[in-house]
Design a protein around this motif. Structure first.
Motif, short mmCIF file in Angstrom:
data_model
loop_
_atom_site.label_atom_id
_atom_site.label_comp_id
_atom_site.label_asym_id
_atom_site.label_seq_id
_atom_site.Cartn_x
_atom_site.Cartn_y
_atom_site.Cartn_z
N VAL A 124 0.87 -1.18 0.00
CA VAL A 124 0.00 0.00 0.00
C VAL A 124 0.90 1.22 0.00
O VAL A 124 1.78 1.35 0.85
N VAL A 125 0.68 2.11 -0.97
CA VAL A 125 1.51 3.31 -1.11
C VAL A 125 0.62 4.54 -0.94
O VAL A 125 -0.44 4.63 -1.56
N PHE A 126 1.06 5.46 -0.10
CA PHE A 126 0.38 6.75 0.05
C PHE A 126 1.26 7.82 -0.59
O PHE A 126 2.38 8.06 -0.14
N ILE A 127 0.74 8.47 -1.62
CA ILE A 127 1.45 9.60 -2.21
C ILE A 127 1.37 10.78 -1.25
O ILE A 127 2.35 11.49 -1.03
N ASP A 128 0.21 10.99 -0.68
CA ASP A 128 0.04 11.93 0.43
C ASP A 128 -1.09 11.40 1.28
O ASP A 128 -1.65 10.34 0.98
N ARG A 129 -1.40 12.09 2.37
CA ARG A 129 -2.44 11.61 3.27
C ARG A 129 -3.41 12.73 3.58
O ARG A 129 -3.11 13.90 3.42
N MET A 130 -4.57 12.34 4.06
CA MET A 130 -5.58 13.29 4.51
C MET A 130 -5.16 13.84 5.87
O MET A 130 -4.31 13.28 6.54
N TRP A 131 -5.81 14.91 6.29
CA TRP A 131 -5.52 15.54 7.58
C TRP A 131 -6.05 14.72 8.75
O TRP A 131 -5.68 14.97 9.89
N VAL A 159 8.47 14.25 0.73
CA VAL A 159 9.53 15.06 0.16
C VAL A 159 10.08 15.97 1.24
O VAL A 159 9.45 16.20 2.26
N ASP A 160 11.26 16.45 1.01
CA ASP A 160 11.94 17.33 1.96
C ASP A 160 11.33 18.73 1.86
O ASP A 160 11.88 19.61 1.21
N HIS A 161 10.16 18.87 2.49
CA HIS A 161 9.45 20.15 2.44
C HIS A 161 8.67 20.35 3.73
O HIS A 161 8.13 19.40 4.30
N ALA A 162 8.57 21.60 4.16
CA ALA A 162 7.89 21.93 5.42
C ALA A 162 6.44 21.47 5.46
O ALA A 162 5.94 21.08 6.51
N ILE A 163 5.77 21.50 4.34
CA ILE A 163 4.36 21.08 4.34
C ILE A 163 4.24 19.59 4.66
O ILE A 163 3.42 19.21 5.49
N ASP A 164 5.05 18.76 4.03
CA ASP A 164 5.00 17.34 4.35
C ASP A 164 5.35 17.11 5.81
O ASP A 164 4.70 16.31 6.49
N TYR A 165 6.36 17.80 6.30
CA TYR A 165 6.73 17.65 7.71
C TYR A 165 5.58 18.05 8.62
O TYR A 165 5.27 17.37 9.60
N ARG A 166 4.92 19.16 8.29
CA ARG A 166 3.84 19.66 9.14
C ARG A 166 2.63 18.73 9.11
O ARG A 166 2.03 18.46 10.15
N VAL A 167 2.26 18.24 7.94
CA VAL A 167 1.13 17.32 7.86
C VAL A 167 1.42 16.08 8.69
O VAL A 167 0.58 15.62 9.47
N ASN A 168 2.62 15.52 8.56
CA ASN A 168 2.98 14.34 9.34
C ASN A 168 2.98 14.62 10.83
O ASN A 168 2.53 13.79 11.63
N GLN A 173 0.30 14.10 16.12
CA GLN A 173 -0.32 14.72 17.29
C GLN A 173 -1.78 14.28 17.45
O GLN A 173 -2.22 13.97 18.56
N LYS A 174 -2.50 14.25 16.36
CA LYS A 174 -3.90 13.83 16.42
C LYS A 174 -4.00 12.38 16.85
O LYS A 174 -4.87 12.02 17.65
N GLN A 175 -3.13 11.52 16.32
CA GLN A 175 -3.16 10.11 16.69
C GLN A 175 -2.83 9.93 18.17
O GLN A 175 -3.47 9.12 18.85
#
Length: 189
Positions: A124-131, A159-168, A173-175
């Protein structure tokens, strides 16, 4: 930068942490940036898909954005399930995948995250994830269901980007909040 190449400027979003924490933040800008990041990850996803195809390993690819899903779904031996896919077509694609007639399925997280049993996939591959952690977990659970006979590998592209870091970070935190809140029910007295 990667986003500027996609026509997205984050000049006004100097502090992404504050931007995502404040009400009234420019979510349209953030959504456009996340969509651009998903497009930037598509070549990496395709490279991984090619490796899985060479190994004849059935796979599921999820993304919250439709563009990458449409592109992957056009590959030979693949199909896509999005919010526009009628129920009878979803059911038919589910059956074709399970019967080994498809190499893989590309699915938007919300459209492909429920009412499907796709246990033929162990990748299973996630290109990106939901919030929302639960939506991502529901997508994972398409392969992690009764009838699964192998271990499932879940790959999350980043990817090495602030948005990906922040979403993760927000997802983590939510989990943790969910586990802290519900974890007490499982504790022994």
């Amino acid at each position: 930068s990667l986003l500027e190449a996609q026509g997205v400027s984050l000049k006004d979003a100097r502090d992404l942490t504050k931007m995502t924490a404040l009400r009234g933040a420019d979510f349209e800008l953030l959504a456009k940036a996340r969509q651009a990041l998903a497009a930037v990850k598509l070549p990496l996803a395709l490279e991984l898909i090619e490796q899985l195809e060479e190994q004849e390993e059935p796979a599921l690819v999820f993304c919250s954005h439709r563009g990458p899903i449409d592109a992957i779904g056009k590959r030979p031996g693949w199909a896509a399930i999005t919010g526009d896919t009628p129920d009878h077509v979803r059911k038919a694609l589910n059956e074709k995948f399970q019967a080994g007639e498809l190499q893989g399925l590309a699915l938007t997280i919300q459209a492909g995250g429920t009412a499907l049993t796709l246990t033929r996939a162990a990748q299973v591959v996630f290109i990106d994830r939901m919030w929302t952690p639960a939506l991502n977990e529901q997508a994972e659970d398409r392969a992690l269901r009764l009838g699964q006979t192998r271990g499932v590998v879940i790959t999350i592209l980043e990817v090495d980007h602030a948005i990906d870091y922040r979403v993760n970070e927000l997802l983590r935190q939510k989990q943790e909040l969910i586990e802290d809140t519900l974890g007490g029910y499982n504790d022994e007295p």
